[in-house]
Structure formats: C-alpha cells, structure tokens
Write an enzyme that holds these catalytic residues in place. Structure first.
Site, PDB file in Angstrom:
ATOM      1  N   ASP A  12      -5.900  -1.889   0.184  1.00  0.00           N
ATOM      2  CA  ASP A  12      -6.051  -0.587   0.830  1.00  0.00           C
ATOM      3  C   ASP A  12      -5.431  -0.667   2.232  1.00  0.00           C
ATOM      4  O   ASP A  12      -5.849  -1.468   3.058  1.00  0.00           O
ATOM      5  CB  ASP A  12      -7.553  -0.285   0.921  1.00  0.00           C
ATOM      6  N   ASP A 107      -1.876   5.081  -0.488  1.00  0.00           N
ATOM      7  CA  ASP A 107      -2.214   3.905   0.320  1.00  0.00           C
ATOM      8  C   ASP A 107      -3.180   2.936  -0.364  1.00  0.00           C
ATOM      9  O   ASP A 107      -3.823   2.142   0.296  1.00  0.00           O
ATOM     10  CB  ASP A 107      -2.791   4.346   1.673  1.00  0.00           C
ATOM     11  N   GLU A 108      -3.260   3.016  -1.690  1.00  0.00           N
ATOM     12  CA  GLU A 108      -4.199   2.145  -2.418  1.00  0.00           C
ATOM     13  C   GLU A 108      -3.551   1.596  -3.674  1.00  0.00           C
ATOM     14  O   GLU A 108      -2.950   2.348  -4.450  1.00  0.00           O
ATOM     15  CB  GLU A 108      -5.422   2.944  -2.881  1.00  0.00           C
TER      16      GLU A 108
END
Length: 384
Positions: A12, A107-108
């Site tokens: 993350d 973003d993960e």
DNA sequence: TCTGGGGTCCTAGGACCC
DNA sequence: TCTGGGGTCCTAGGACCC
C-alpha cells in the site's frame, strides 16, 4: 487443494498522490500537504500527508475544513493522469518480482508469494523489506507492506503499520491479531454498518468473534457470512489479475449551482462527449444510459434507460436529455453526471452495422483524434 | 466556507414470461 | 374460488472503496 496456508502480501503506497507531488517538488517533503480541490469552490481532500493527518486532516474532508484544522496546510491540485502512469509502471515492476500480482486500486497491490519461500531464501519478510526499499529507491515512493494468509487480513494488517511499516501475521495467529482491532478497520464495514454494530455493543473484532454466524447475519444481512469469516481470519485468497470495466461515468460538481435547463443541457452534452469518447476508445458500445442529478440540498436522484447499443454522442445525448427532463424539478443543481453501462464489444456485433454506420463510426473516431490533439472544444458532434 | 469523482456491488420492487 | 411460483431483466437507491 492444499492445506498449506497462503502467503499474501498487500503493498500500500503511503499518501500516494502527495508522494508523487513531492517527487516533482521536494520542498513539499516534511510539510503538511494535501492533494485536492480548491477550498474556494467545493473541493475535497484526495490525499493527505502524515504531517497533515496529525492535524486531523483526512481524505474526503472539504478542503476548506482541512485548511481550518491546519492553517499552514499546503494545497496542491492533483495530476491524476500522472498518478495512473506511475501506478502502471510500479505494477509492471512488481510483476517482474512476484509470480502473481493483483492491482487492487491505483495505490494498492496484492502479491501471492505462496510457494516462493525457496526463491527468497525462505525469508519472505526479508524479501518484502527489500521490496519496500526498492519501491523507495526506484520510484521514490514510500509504502507499507503486510504479509498474511488472506487478502483481507493483509489489507487490515497493513493499515496498522502505516506509514512505511512492515507487518507479518504468521499462520495460526490470525484471530489473535484481529481481536483487539475496532470493527471499522474491516474493509466493507463503513460508517453505517459500524454504527449499527456499535449500537449492539460490538466495537472490536473480538466482540464479533464471540457471535455465531446467525447472529451476524441477523444483524447485517447476507453480508454477515463474509464478515463472520473475516473476523475469524478467513476470507478470499485468490488474486484477481484480469479486470474488465463494467461502467464508464463522468460527473461534475459545479462551483456555482446551475439554475436553468439550457445550462444543464450544455453541461450534459460535454459529459456525454467525454464518456462516449472513452467508450469508443475501448471499441465498446453502451446499452444503458444513466443520468444523475444532485440538488443544492444534496438530495441525489438517478434515472436510467436501456437503449439500442450505440457509441454515438447524439444518440446517447438524446436519451440523456430525456432522462434529465424527467429528473429536473427546477431547483438549483450542484452536480450532474452521466453513467454508461451494459457494454457490448464492437467485434461481436459488427455484422449488424450498415455502410452508413461504418462511415459514421470513422467520423466519430476522427473526432476523438482531433479532441485528443487539440482539446475537447475543438469540435463537437452534430445530430445524426 | 459542509459534503469530489470514478468505480463496484447489493437490495428491492415491478414487469414480464413460462 | 382469487391469486402459483420461479426466473430474468430493468430501474432506483444506497453502502462502500480509494
């Protein structure tokens, strides 16, 4: 089927948008920064640095409120196109380093490292520590990583060590790890579900672990089966590596409420051009058009209609206009949106189209090329 | 100084069909 | 004599995520 537990890592990126802006402007480092909309208008925070979070600034908060909490706050307008490109590059890099990668959001990422212990000298945590360093050195992006036996557990775990943290939940310790955490950390338990559970005295995952599956489903419905499993450290282990988009939408909150139908129709036309351009870029056709309207008092209504498959602006616009007229009550409007879904792909259905359709198809493509080159306003499509 | 934008998934009711 | 039952599609609204 194997009994061996999975080894799933969740990576993350820490306040991703802010981190990207800091690459471009290093003077932002170490300061309270948010990426978001204008505080004069109706902007909200999309990403907040940890220095800003120390003041209570959070994502989705209005920019004006954030500024009140932290007067020194630096507000940066976002560059979403760049964020997407950097995320793409990082995803490609991760795919070189791990056998199975899922991009869960911009973003993960999930990495399935089951059976890879040999590759990484039996030290997955050491590998992940190196990976964290690599993401920082190659991409200048700080990130947090958790290793656990399910996707959901890894995602919950990573939140406990942000920013720049590393967390390992070894097999067999799942329930114990989860027990003290508040139920709100479970993805899928938002403010409404949390409030309903807290009203019944269920505050921590431990409280949830003490209930039967029946208790949980009685409380929150069918979703309870899934929630019950998650509370006991079980859940999905399969990564999703292929994703197909199911809808294309564009909406806009106006800086000042719109008051007349012609104004709304003008905005609607721009939104339709935008979504149809995206649709044609994918060589898809849509069968369902939805219009969304939000009035000054924030009351929100939608209307949808299923139509003959099309990717033609005027056809979509006509349907959208009728839906708008159906929804519009004359009150001041703060938001207007267009949403396409129920797609068909061009290839499957090309035999249905006549020469005339083909000509129009080529014309629309040309329009998209011009718009991409010279901007949205260079040309608008007239009626068929 | 209230409350973005782009998504996914679920629920529930009505229409319609067999 | 009121009034089946299952399946599917469509629509509206809402919860939730980043």
């Amino acid at each position: 089927m194997t009994d061996r537990p999975k080894q799933i890592a969740h990576l993350d990126l820490d306040c991703f948008y802010v981190s990207v802006e800091r690459i471009k402007d290093p003077s932002l480092c170490g300061k309270p920064v948010v990426v978001g909309g204008s505080p004069q208008g109706r902007g909200v925070v999309a990403s907040a640095s940890y220095e800003a979070r120390a003041f209570g600034v959070r994502s989705a908060m209005s920019a004006a409120q954030a500024l009140r909490l932290c007067p020194r706050l630096i507000l940066v307008r976002g560059h979403h196109h760049e964020y997407g490109e950097i995320s793409d590059r990082l995803c490609e890099r991760l795919q070189e380093l791990a056998p199975v990668v899922e991009r869960a959001s911009i973003d993960e990422f999930y990495l399935d490292l089951t059976g890879c212990e040999g590759l990484y000298k039996k030290d997955l945590v050491g590998f992940l520590r190196n990976l964290q360093q690599l993401v920082l050195s190659e991409f200048q992006l700080p990130c947090s990583i958790a290793l656990a036996t399910t996707k959901t557990l890894a995602k919950i775990a990573v939140a406990t060590v942000k920013p720049s943290g590393l967390c390992h939940v070894p097999p067999g310790t799942e329930e114990e790890f989860l027990a003290p955490l508040p139920i709100g950390v479970i993805p899928g338990v938002g403010t409404k579900t949390e409030a309903r559970l807290v009203a019944r005295g269920i505050r921590t995952i431990r409280d949830m672990q003490r209930l039967s599956m029946d208790d949980v489903t009685t409380l929150i419905g069918a979703h309870g089966v899934w929630l019950y499993d998650v509370a006991h450290g079980r859940g999905s282990e399969e990564l999703i590596t292929q994703w197909t988009r199911k809808s294309i939408s564009r909406e806009e909150t106006f800086s000042h409420d719109l008051l007349t139908l012609p104004e709304l129709e003008h905005e609607l036309h721009l939104l339709v051009e935008d979504v149809c351009g995206t649709l044609r870029g994918k060589e898809w056709r849509t069968q369902t058009v939805q219009v969304k309207i939000r009035y000054h008092d924030f009351s929100t209504h939608t209307a949808a209609r299923t139509i003959e498959e099309t990717n033609d602006d005027p056809v979509v616009f006509r349907a959208a206009c009728e839906l708008l007229r159906h929804l519009y009550t004359g009150r001041p409007v703060r938001l207007l949106g267009v949403h396409l879904s129920n797609f068909t792909t061009g290839e499957q259905l090309s035999f249905r189209f006549s020469d005339r359709d083909e000509h129009r198809e080529r014309m629309l493509k040309a329009v998209d090329v011009l718009r991409a080159k010279f901007g949205e306003d260079v040309i608008h499509v007239g009626h068929a």
